[in-house]
Design a protein around this motif. Structure first.
Motif, PDB file in Angstrom:
ATOM      1  N   LYS A  13      -7.115   1.901  10.296  1.00 43.01           N
ATOM      2  CA  LYS A  13      -6.613   2.125   8.834  1.00 43.01           C
ATOM      3  C   LYS A  13      -6.043   3.291   8.450  1.00 43.01           C
ATOM      4  CE  LYS A  13      -5.675   0.046   5.074  1.00 43.01           C
ATOM      5  NZ  LYS A  13      -4.405  -0.554   4.893  1.00 43.01           N
ATOM      6  N   CYS A  19      -8.825   6.268  -1.449  1.00 41.92           N
ATOM      7  CA  CYS A  19      -8.955   5.314  -0.267  1.00 41.92           C
ATOM      8  C   CYS A  19     -10.508   4.843  -0.107  1.00 41.92           C
ATOM      9  CB  CYS A  19      -8.538   6.011   0.939  1.00 41.92           C
ATOM     10  SG  CYS A  19      -6.740   6.307   1.060  1.00 41.92           S
ATOM     11  N   VAL A  20     -11.217   5.744  -0.216  1.00 40.98           N
ATOM     12  CA  VAL A  20     -12.682   5.556  -0.151  1.00 40.98           C
ATOM     13  C   VAL A  20     -13.260   4.540  -1.284  1.00 40.98           C
ATOM     14  CG1 VAL A  20     -15.193   6.748  -0.250  1.00 40.98           C
ATOM     15  CG2 VAL A  20     -13.275   7.744   1.017  1.00 40.98           C
ATOM     16  N   ASP A  35     -11.673   1.146  -0.536  1.00 38.19           N
ATOM     17  CA  ASP A  35     -12.576   0.705   0.592  1.00 38.19           C
ATOM     18  C   ASP A  35     -14.085   0.166   0.157  1.00 38.19           C
ATOM     19  OD1 ASP A  35     -12.828   0.201   3.753  1.00 38.19           O
ATOM     20  OD2 ASP A  35     -14.925   1.349   3.250  1.00 38.19           O
ATOM     21  N   GLN A  36     -14.723   0.871  -0.823  1.00 36.79           N
ATOM     22  CA  GLN A  36     -16.217   0.473  -1.279  1.00 36.79           C
ATOM     23  C   GLN A  36     -15.834  -0.819  -1.962  1.00 36.79           C
ATOM     24  OE1 GLN A  36     -19.112   1.810  -0.648  1.00 36.79           O
ATOM     25  NE2 GLN A  36     -19.890   0.150  -2.040  1.00 36.79           N
ATOM     26  N   GLU A  81       0.781  -1.247   0.038  1.00 37.72           N
ATOM     27  CA  GLU A  81      -0.043  -0.010  -0.039  1.00 37.72           C
ATOM     28  C   GLU A  81       0.884   1.324   0.018  1.00 37.72           C
ATOM     29  OE1 GLU A  81      -2.858  -0.485   3.342  1.00 37.72           O
ATOM     30  OE2 GLU A  81      -4.056  -1.922   2.010  1.00 37.72           O
ATOM     31  N   SER A 133     -13.458  -3.072  -1.960  1.00 38.19           N
ATOM     32  CA  SER A 133     -13.173  -4.199  -1.016  1.00 38.19           C
ATOM     33  C   SER A 133     -14.504  -4.744  -0.237  1.00 38.19           C
ATOM     34  CB  SER A 133     -12.100  -4.212  -0.144  1.00 38.19           C
ATOM     35  OG  SER A 133     -12.463  -3.163   0.947  1.00 38.19           O
ATOM     36  N   SER A 134     -15.134  -3.938   0.239  1.00 35.18           N
ATOM     37  CA  SER A 134     -16.493  -4.257   0.950  1.00 35.18           C
ATOM     38  C   SER A 134     -17.490  -4.990  -0.227  1.00 35.18           C
ATOM     39  CB  SER A 134     -17.273  -2.991   1.372  1.00 35.18           C
ATOM     40  OG  SER A 134     -16.427  -2.340   2.263  1.00 35.18           O
ATOM     41  N   LYS A 184      -9.401   5.727   8.541  1.00 31.63           N
ATOM     42  CA  LYS A 184     -10.658   5.493   8.539  1.00 31.63           C
ATOM     43  C   LYS A 184     -11.293   5.265  10.042  1.00 31.63           C
ATOM     44  CE  LYS A 184     -13.662   1.564   6.694  1.00 31.63           C
ATOM     45  NZ  LYS A 184     -13.680   0.368   6.272  1.00 31.63           N
ATOM     46  N   PRO A 195     -19.223   3.757   6.702  1.00 33.97           N
ATOM     47  CA  PRO A 195     -17.648   4.271   6.609  1.00 33.97           C
ATOM     48  C   PRO A 195     -17.678   5.702   6.857  1.00 33.97           C
ATOM     49  CG  PRO A 195     -18.227   2.484   5.065  1.00 33.97           C
ATOM     50  CD  PRO A 195     -19.259   2.912   5.831  1.00 33.97           C
ATOM     51  N   PHE A 209     -14.116   8.768   6.788  1.00 34.84           N
ATOM     52  CA  PHE A 209     -12.922   9.094   7.077  1.00 34.84           C
ATOM     53  C   PHE A 209     -12.470  10.282   7.092  1.00 34.84           C
ATOM     54  CE2 PHE A 209     -14.033   5.570   3.943  1.00 34.84           C
ATOM     55  CZ  PHE A 209     -12.685   4.645   3.954  1.00 34.84           C
TER      56      PHE A 209
END
Length: 164
Positions: free
Chosen positions: A39, A151-152, A155-156, A15, A158-159, A56, A63, A65
């Motif tokens: 995170k 990042c958002v 994250d979205q 990362e 991966s969710s 986060k 979520p 941030f």
């Protein structure tokens, strides 16, 4: 106007990625906390000084941030409750983002004036974003906000892949 390029490596587990100028010189380094809670992503300049931090929120229904720029909390990005397409709100004093930030094609405005714009470079290996900084006094905020939006998005996705 200053142009910067955020280039992420395609299969990077560490990362880490860099922000470069038009001559491919490193300008900023972004380092994520791999297995750390909460995170975080740190944005460092070439002198290894932190100019931005994205965190986060650990325990929240939706979520959230937090974006710190030069040691001060400047922006909050919160997911809004919707049944269909995910939607996020950006909360910052006088800052607005207009355009399609899911496609990384948007303008950053401060009190109604465009201070920066972002566009995705389509013919590149990995994700590369061109960031045009129109107000260089806001450079740290612009870079921090673009990294936070990325990042958002990560994250979205991966969710979504974990849930489906």
């Amino acid at each position: 106007m200053k142009q910067l390029f955020i280039k992420q490596k395609v299969f990077s587990l560490s990362e880490k990625f860099t922000v470069k100028d038009e001559q491919e010189r490193n300008q900023y380094f972004v380092e994520g906390s791999f297995f750390k809670i909460p995170k975080t992503f740190s944005i460092l300049n070439t002198e290894n000084q932190e100019i931005g931090m994205i965190t986060k929120k650990t325990f929240s229904f939706l979520p959230t941030f937090f974006v710190e720029v030069d040691g001060r909390e400047s922006v909050t990005i919160k997911k809004e409750f919707t049944f269909f397409k995910p939607r996020y709100a950006i909360e910052a004093e006088g800052i607005d983002v207009q355009g399609n930030w899911w496609e990384m094609s948007f303008d950053i405005l401060r009190h109604g004036t465009v201070i920066g714009s972002v566009s995705k470079q389509w013919l590149s290996w990995g994700d590369t974003y061109q960031v045009d900084i129109l107000d260089e006094t806001m450079e740290h905020l612009i870079i921090s906000l673009v990294v936070a939006i990325d990042c958002v998005k990560a994250d979205q996705s991966s969710s979504a892949s974990a849930g489906g």
